[in-house]
Every structure is written in C-alpha cells, then in structure tokens.
Scaffold this active site. Structure first.
Site, mmCIF file in Angstrom:
data_model
loop_
_atom_site.group_PDB
_atom_site.id
_atom_site.type_symbol
_atom_site.label_atom_id
_atom_site.label_comp_id
_atom_site.label_asym_id
_atom_site.label_seq_id
_atom_site.Cartn_x
_atom_site.Cartn_y
_atom_site.Cartn_z
ATOM 1 N N LYS A 166 46.450 50.263 39.367
ATOM 2 C CA LYS A 166 45.258 49.458 39.633
ATOM 3 C C LYS A 166 45.645 48.052 40.073
ATOM 4 O O LYS A 166 46.596 47.466 39.565
ATOM 5 C CB LYS A 166 44.441 49.404 38.341
ATOM 6 N N GLY A 167 44.887 47.510 41.033
ATOM 7 C CA GLY A 167 45.216 46.208 41.617
ATOM 8 C C GLY A 167 45.345 45.104 40.589
ATOM 9 O O GLY A 167 44.538 44.999 39.668
ATOM 10 N N ILE A 181 33.854 47.700 41.341
ATOM 11 C CA ILE A 181 34.443 47.426 40.029
ATOM 12 C C ILE A 181 34.755 45.932 39.922
ATOM 13 O O ILE A 181 34.589 45.326 38.857
ATOM 14 C CB ILE A 181 35.735 48.261 39.820
ATOM 15 N N GLY A 182 35.218 45.372 41.022
ATOM 16 C CA GLY A 182 35.543 43.945 41.015
ATOM 17 C C GLY A 182 36.927 43.647 40.472
ATOM 18 O O GLY A 182 37.187 42.557 39.968
ATOM 19 N N LEU A 183 37.807 44.668 40.578
ATOM 20 C CA LEU A 183 39.216 44.471 40.206
ATOM 21 C C LEU A 183 39.406 43.943 38.796
ATOM 22 O O LEU A 183 40.180 43.016 38.557
ATOM 23 C CB LEU A 183 39.913 43.565 41.229
ATOM 24 N N ASN A 190 50.011 47.698 43.085
ATOM 25 C CA ASN A 190 49.045 47.137 44.017
ATOM 26 C C ASN A 190 48.732 45.705 43.597
ATOM 27 O O ASN A 190 48.408 45.458 42.437
ATOM 28 C CB ASN A 190 47.782 48.013 43.990
ATOM 29 N N CYS A 228 40.279 44.969 49.561
ATOM 30 C CA CYS A 228 39.215 45.276 48.609
ATOM 31 C C CYS A 228 37.915 44.650 49.088
ATOM 32 O O CYS A 228 37.829 43.437 49.257
ATOM 33 C CB CYS A 228 39.532 44.755 47.209
ATOM 34 N N LYS A 236 47.894 47.445 52.255
ATOM 35 C CA LYS A 236 46.826 48.457 52.260
ATOM 36 C C LYS A 236 45.679 47.911 53.098
ATOM 37 O O LYS A 236 45.114 46.867 52.773
ATOM 38 C CB LYS A 236 46.374 48.761 50.836
ATOM 39 N N THR A 277 38.285 51.449 50.970
ATOM 40 C CA THR A 277 36.911 51.965 51.069
ATOM 41 C C THR A 277 36.109 51.273 52.162
ATOM 42 O O THR A 277 36.430 50.175 52.602
ATOM 43 C CB THR A 277 36.189 51.764 49.737
#
Lengths: 315, 353
Positions: A47-48, A73-75, A101, A132, A167, A195
C-alpha cells in the site's frame, strides 16, 4: 517438454512469476498471509506510503459499479518509517518480494522516502505513485504532466539505486508520452494503469456515493482501456511495462502479456477471490503448455496484427 | 463413506462441547480442514486453500501454543482471533423464507462454522464473476449441527435490501455459495456472575444466536431485548427461550411486544439493574447502536456493538470499512480486523451517522 518457466526479469529483478499483488489492494501483504503464500507471488506492491502516517478519507470509501468499483481511500497509511520497522521484517521472514509504492506531496518527499527505503533490508524495488486520483496534493498532479513526471522520477533516481517503477495514471491524453518521459528520467520500468477518475451519485438523495465525491474506477470494467494503454506504452518505450487494470482470470493475464506487459498486477479481483493466485498461475501454465512455449517471456508483446486487414475486408 | 468423510467424522467427535469451544479452547489450533472437508459434497471444489502451502500452514498451526485466545500477529499492529479464515465453495442446504423480506440460508461450511466465534462474520458471493463484483459481509447466525451434535455448517440471517440479498432470498437448496471466514474480532463472552443483555434491532439479531449459546454454556444469566418495526420483523424467539434467555420484544407499530423502540425497555431495565455486574451487546441500525451506547455509558455499563460498514474484502486489504475510534487520537481502524465488534465507548459516533 518440461514445465514452462514462469520467471520474468524486470530491471535486473528476477521474479518467480509475472503475478504481482497491486498496491492498495493487498494491504501491506501481511494481512493476506493466512490465505496466500506470499513467497509464491511474483512480488507484492504494498500500500502506498507517505513519509508520515495518513488518515485517509472519511467513509464511504468504496462503491460498487457495473463490473467495477470506485474507491477513494485517500492513502490511509502508517508512513514509511513505521512500515520499515513494523511490516518489512515480517514480509522478509515470509520471503516475499516487496515492491514499495511511495507517494509524496513534494518532489523532495518522494526522494526522502526513496532514501529511507534504500537503507532498509528487504525492498526489491520502488513503485512511484504519481497517479493516485484521490488526493489533492502530489500524486496525480505530478503524473499528469511531462515536467512533473520528469521531476519526480529524476529526483527518486538520484536518491536510490533500487529499481524504480513509476505507476502511471490513465487520466491523461497521451499515456505513452508520459511513459517516455518516465523512461528518459531514469525509470527502470513503468507500471500502468492506476484507476480512472470517476463518480457515482445516489439519485434518491442526490448525494455523491463517496465522501470524497470522486474516486478511482477499477475492476473488469476498465480492462479493455488498460490493455490499449499497455499496448501503446510498450510500443513507445524500451523499458519493461508492468500491466494492470481489471485482471480477473488467467486469460486476462495473457491478454496483458501479449499486449506488451512483462509482468502484471492484480488488485480488485483479489478482493473478490483471495485464492485467485494459483488459478492465475495454473491458467498461464496451461496456456504456455498448450501453445508450446518454454517460458512466459516468449509471450510478451506478441500481439498479431497481421490478420487485421483481412478481417476488416471480410467483415 | 469415503475416507475423507470418515476423517471428518473423527474430527467432529474430537470436537469439544460448546462450553469449551467458546473461548477456552484455541479454535485455531485445530488442524485446517482437508480439501475434501465438505464431506460427501463436491469434494474437489470444497476449499481453495492455496495449493502448495498446505504443509507449511499445518506446521505453523501445530507450533502454535494451545492456550491463547488471541494470537498477536507480528506486523499487523493488532491482535486477531486465533482461527485463520478459509474460503469454501459451499452448498446451500436450505433456504427458509421467513417473510417477503427475511430468509435464513443454511450453508454446508463446517470448516468455517467449527471455528466461528460469536460476533464473527463471513464474506459471501453466489458465484465468482463481475455482477455483483464484491462479496458481502454477513454475521454468522447459527452454527448447524446434526443429530449427534457434529457441526455441519452455519446459517445466515438475511433481509432483502439490495441486489445481493435479493439473490440470496431466491437461492435454492443445492446452489453454491462462496463463503470466506471466519473473519473479524468476536464478542467478549462474559462469565457469571456478570449478566449479559443483548440488544437487537431487526436483522441485527444475527450475531446473537451464537452469543446466546456461548453465554448459556457458561451459565450466564442472559436477556435479549429485540425490536423490530413490526411483528413480521421478529424471528427465532423460541430458539432464545429454549436457551433460557429472557426475551423482551418491542415493535414500532405495536403488533408484537411493547409498542415503541427497543431502547425504552432497555432504559427502564438499566435504571433498575442493581449492583450486579452487567455486560451489554448490541447489533442493529446505527442510530439504535448509538442510543444503546449512550444509555450504557450513562449507566456506567460496558457495551460491545457490532457495526456493519461497507466492506470490500473482509481481510484488511482494501481499507474501505474503516470506523473512527477515539483512542489513539481519533483515527480510522478497519472494521474487518479490529471489528466488527467494538467497545461502544471507543466508537466516534458522530462520524458514523
């Protein structure tokens, strides 16, 4: 003929197979250790991570849409230092190949995280999240301009000798141009797509169905667009492309490989079926055997355009 | 009977009684079920535990100490119940349609049922595919047993609210259901002399059948406050009465039990509760849970609430089911791991409405 060789090499990194758990869809990997043999995956993109812990957006954070889902989600995350101290040793003990990430609000933050990860034991590569769609600062903003991509990738390149994989976001006019900018700035590979920026509204209440109003669309709904973008990018750059976007079966994996991806990431489908990994692997093996290939690498970029004109004429 | 089935029988015989099973025996220390665990039904597709790691998993399970209720999972940053989840392609044994809205689905998933503790949930989906894409969380309702007491599966209490629950309402015996579990952190099962009061709103009855059994096995004096909009929303009352649970019913339209909301008799009872220790458990609509949490706080009693936020994966991977808690400086925690059961005083209720 023996069992086909599933291993792939990306920027000097040898992966046991081309199947990578996609960032944001697999927690920090440890969450899935009860169900998935982490060492059997090609790699895990965790996860970032920002430099500091982040709270993320208020719920609702996801909503299901036709053949897909939106997320904002907002990281939410623990921050890179807590990751290195608390999660990485466990991943190392489980012999997972870890791709971290990273996200930043500034170019310097990206570089600082990369330096911290360079000193940590057990990081195989860095995936640079410049895509993102769910945060205001950093991320997506960098990934949408050639100069932004160049700045971030260049700064991370100077900060680390680890392989770096920007990415990319699909929310641009020409994703191949972004991939070329990343390559020129020193990227070892590019991964795409993140996304698609999207929105869903509850018509009864007329409210957005995500607290963040907009979110990122993933899942099988985006797959054909992602395949097209992987195809375009792999034709534009010399570095490997890691493809993703709605992969939910071995056929989907094969489609991305044939389009030009050297490896793939699987995200949303893992939510639906955490046991998907051996099915994907076995499906790829079956295909390679059936088509007489000794190694999965033989498939990469083998899309056959020769029949195109005939097909069009006859239709 | 095949050898797999015989092995399953042997395991079932070894299974401790409920009283020991709940809490005192490490459910996770039990060996993982073999791939043919759903004795006699679709043996090959019964479980999808990743091939090739079975041996390693068993070895880890054997090494685990036998007397810990929760195992700290390094790197997760919290503790989780001992039983590791499994994903099974289970047969639907029965579908009891209770009304036009409610149904109880009986699922042949003994490997999950045997390890489920009160308050835990499963993530289910009719068939893998795109519509709907994600699984949905359901509390485990009942643990099903055969005449000899061997665990045969579990049931889900469902109310039609959307496409998925409509599909579950229409399911027929013999249909399959992907079922991943047990998941989440369970209720804290108290011991006498502490009394247990369960507060259920509508389909929020779901986690209390297993809790009532566990409480009953420990000899805990238990009461169920059970409210619905109408008498049609209240089910399985005799099940609780047979367990010796006192049942207090309310309906908003007055068709059964006391007219009004379930919090009214609860408040009266709290006011008259005396000095004996008391533990509350609540599951139902969020406004009801908040009201119960406030009543409990006013009365100086502990309450555990079972929340049901939107969930993506149930395993901690997606971070969509977060609930804001007040400890640690107001932060989001994942309800699939740290919940769905939360201490009522821990929840930031203002953020849930």
């Amino acid at each position: 003929m023996g069992r086909p060789d599933l291993s792939v090499e990306i920027a000097g990194l040898r992966l046991a197979n081309p199947l990578i758990a996609a960032s944001g869809c697999f927690g920090y990997g440890v969450e899935y250790a009860d169900l998935v043999d982490l060492s059997a995956l090609g790699a895990i993109a965790v996860k970032g991570l920002f430099l500091e812990a982040r709270e993320g957006h208020a719920p609702p954070r996801i909503v299901e849409t036709p053949s897909g889902m939106l997320n904002a989600i907002g990281l939410q995350g623990v921050g890179v230092r807590a990751f290195v101290a608390d999660k990485l040793p466990d991943l190392r003990a489980r012999r997972a190949v870890v791709i971290v990430n990273i996200c930043g609000s500034t170019v310097e933050e990206y570089a600082e995280i990369a330096r911290i990860l360079s000193d940590a034991d057990g990081v195989a590569a860095i995936e640079i999240n410049i895509s993102c769609p769910n945060i205001d600062e950093g991320g997506h903003t960098f990934g949408c301009s050639l100069a932004g991509v160049q700045d971030v990738v260049g700064a991370v390149r100077k900060a680390t000798t680890l392989p770096i994989f920007p990415k990319l976001t699909p929310n641009v006019t020409d994703v191949a141009a972004i991939a070329v900018a990343a390559e020129n700035a020193g990227a070892d590979a590019v991964s795409l797509v993140n996304t698609f920026l999207a929105m869903a509204i509850d018509v009864e209440t007329r409210r957005p169905r995500l607290s963040n109003v907009v979110g990122g669309l993933s899942g099988p709904a985006i797959r054909p667009i992602a395949v097209r973008m992987v195809y375009e990018c792999s034709n534009a750059v010399r570095i490997p492309v890691i493809g993703m976007g709605g992969i939910a079966s071995a056929r989907d994996v094969l489609e991305f490989l044939i389009a030009g991806a050297s490896a793939v990431q699987v995200g949303t489908a893992n939510f639906e079926d955490p046991g998907i990994w051996p099915k994907l692997r076995d499906g790829v093996v079956d295909y390679l055997t059936r088509h007489g290939h000794a190694a999965v690498g033989e498939l990469v970029g083998t899309v056959d355009l020769s029949a195109r004109e005939t097909a069009w004429v006859s239709s | 009977m095949g050898s797999c089935e015989r092995k399953a029988r042997r395991r079932n015989r070894r299974e401790p009684t409920d009283a020991r099973w709940e809490g005192r025996v490490d459910a996770g220390n039990e060996r993982l079920p073999p791939l043919c665990d759903l004795a006699g039904t679709r043996l090959k597709s019964a479980a999808i535990v990743i091939r090739g790691v079975r041996g390693a998993q068993d070895a880890r399970e054997r090494r685990r100490p036998t007397d810990c209720r929760r195992r700290p999972v390094a790197a997760l940053g919290y503790t989780r119940p001992v039983a590791r989840p499994v994903d099974v392609d289970a047969r639907i044994a029965a579908n009891h349609r209770l009304s036009d809205a409610y149904n109880i689905l009986e699922i042949e998933a003994p490997s999950i049922a045997r390890r489920t503790r009160p308050g835990q949930f499963v993530m289910v989906k009719r068939a893998l595919g795109c519509e709907p894409l994600l699984r949905r969380p359901f509390s485990v309702f009942e643990i099903l047993r055969d005449a000899r007491g061997a665990v045969t599966g579990l049931s889900l209490l469902s109310k039609q609210v959307g496409a998925v629950t409509r599909d579950l309402f229409r399911a027929e015996p013999g249909d399959r259901l992907r079922c991943l579990g047990p998941l989440g952190s369970p209720f804290t099962v108290v011991d006498p002399p502490t009394r247990a009061w369960m507060v259920a709103g509508g389909v929020g009855l779901a986690p209390f059948a297993t809790l009532a059994e566990a409480l009953g096995a420990r000899g805990v004096d238990s009461t169920l406050f059970y409210g619905g909009r109408s008498g049609d929303d209240l089910y399985r009352v005799p099940f609780f009465e047979r367990l010796g649970v006192r049942v207090v019913l309310t309906t908003e339209d007055g068709t059964r039990g006391e007219a009004g909301r379930v919090t009214a008799p609860l408040k009266r009872a709290l006011d008259a509760a005396g000095a004996r220790p008391l533990m509350l458990y609540a599951c139902g609509p969020t406004p009801m849970l908040r009201a119960v949490a406030e009543l409990a706080a006013d009365a100086g009693r502990r309450v555990e609430v079972s929340l049901e936020p939107v969930m993506g994966c149930g395993l901690g991977g997606c971070y969509s089911c977060v609930v804001r808690v007040l400890d640690g400086g107001a932060r989001f925690v994942r309800a699939c791991l740290e919940g769905p059961v939360f201490e009522g005083s821990r929840v930031s209720w203002a953020d849930l409405t």
